[in-house]
Each structure stands twice: as structure tokens, then as C-alpha cells.
Design an enzyme around this catalytic site. Sequence first.
Site, PDB file in Angstrom:
ATOM      1  CB  CYS A 157      18.198 -41.892  -8.569  1.00 21.54           C
ATOM      2  SG  CYS A 157      18.139 -40.578  -9.803  1.00 21.54           S
ATOM      3  CB  ALA A 158      20.274 -46.254  -6.822  1.00 24.81           C
TER       4      ALA A 158
END
Length: 331
Positions: A321-322
Site C-alpha cells: 500500500c505504501a
Amino acid sequence: MPPEDASHLRTFMQWPVSVDVYGARLLKRVQSSIADIARAISAFEEVVVLVADEHRAEAVAALGDGIATWDIPTDDLWCRDSGPTFVANESGELAVSQIQFNGWGDKQEHGHDAQIARRIADRIGLKYLETGLVGEQGGLEHDGTGLVLAHASSWVNPNRDTAPREVIERKLLSAVGGRQMIWAPGIAGADITDYHIDALARFVAPGKVLIQMPQSVSPDDPWSRAAHETLGVLRDFHAADGKALEIITLAEPVDVRSQKNDFVASYVNFYVCNGAVICSNFGDDAADGEAAEVLQQLYPGRRIVSLNTDPIGESGGGIHCATQQQPEAGT
């Protein structure tokens, strides 16, 4: 859209700055975790952290040497969702395909994050392809040969698009160069993302899916029910050529370090970079070890780097997600 395990030019990440979202104490922990991930990836490929100049000094102090920063303002850290979706034509020329971030259905402030993809395209001189698609790249998985997998809850949702599913499907396939869609129901409203698929199931090769499963279905746990629904969809699916998917299941951790109720403990939310797979561990030694072994089997030519990313999990996501990859042109 090139698969994640194709060669990368660089990885993009975002420096989170919103005290309103995190509070001062958690924000510092989350920033430290972002720095840990960036340093781990930078051992294998270039990392660029997006951060407004007014926050650059604190970011550089945490990141250390060898990690570039670009003056592109951010709100939060979720570069998979608000960063650019790179696509390539048959000649390998890159462009950025629009997947317009809207704060997961206007659930969170996103004034800066909504502009990141276009600003990166402008900075590196790539075409920005308007698609009319609203959503997040973390809400889809693709196998690099035309199959696209998603939870309908994070796309066919009036907080993203009020069009019928077949219209959204057409836009989604067009945006990433897909040919066939696999829809699982998911869960709307249980978390900020409306259940992104990349926390549960990932393509690890063409027609091959890794899915993290709870031990059993619990009547009181909508997440376990939804996971088994998705598994059922994957087992029933056949591609246009008649082939079934190859499915690998991975046990979820049980004895985790974090005591937060909504902690995201997803082994499948890993990131594939040049020469390595960057994944999370959660304090369950047996499950952590099994996850690392499975990933090593799936990516035999890459080093498995396992990190404690608990602050990211407590914020609702993981390493995948990052991060956001920029493929090498021509791949």
C-alpha cells in the site's frame, strides 16, 4: 500495466504529514516505518520519496543518505492508491493511466494526494491518459497477461462511481490493459478502502494467485466470510481459454505483536522490487517463517526482506500500500 515483478526504474513513496489523520505520536511512528521501508528497498533500486519542501528536512533526517526526495506535496502515505499507474504500449513506451484517487470515496482529506499521479507524469514527461476511472490501484490485481481481480465493494460503489458494474469494468480493463475481469464481492464500509484486494489476494505469476486465509469461517467475523467468498470465486473461475487459476493459500498470523483491533496483518501485502521481496512480519514466529518460505519459493531469484511494519498495519495497510513502482521503459 506491466507486472510488479518486471524490472523497475525506481520506487515512489509518500511522506505522511497529516496530524489530523494520525495524531502527533502515531504520525512519528508511521514516518519512521516509512523510512524503514524506503531504506530496505533502496538497497535494491532507486527510491524517491514525495514530500513538500516545507517537510523535507524532517523526511531527510529520517530517511538518511541515498534516498531522493521530490517536491510534490502529500497528505498521507498510500502511494499505491494515489500514486501513478504506469502502463506501456507494445513498443515499451510508458504513460500514466488515470485511476483518480478521491480519498477512498471522500472518507479522508486528499487535496494533495489527488494530484500526485498527474504531477509525477508532468515531472517525468509522460502522457497522462484520461480514463474517467475513480478508485485506487490497491483495489485491483493483474497478472500481466490480461486477468484483473478486484473486490466489487471498492469499485462498484457510489462513493467512487455510480455507473453500472459493466461500465466500471470496461473502464477498469481499459485503464490497465486487461482483457478479463474477476469480481469477488468484498465488504463495503467495513474499512476505509471498502476492502482492497491487495490485503487478501495477489497474482504472483500469470494465472497464479496467492491468498491469505483464516483457519475457518467465523459467523461473527465478516472478514473471514469475505475471504472464503473470494476463495470460492477464484476456485470457480476459468479464463477465456478454459484454464483454471492456480491457487496457493497462506495461513494468516494469530499471535501478533499489535493489540489494535483493526490491525492489518497481511503477508500478501508485500512489494516486489529489483532483486528482492519486501514483506512484513507480525510476531507470530511460525506464521512469519512460513510466509517467508512461501515467498522465497514463489520468487526464487530474489532476496526475502522481512520488516516490522506494525505502525503501517495499525494505520490500515502494509508495504504494498505504501509503494508504487515505475517500470523500466521497454519492459
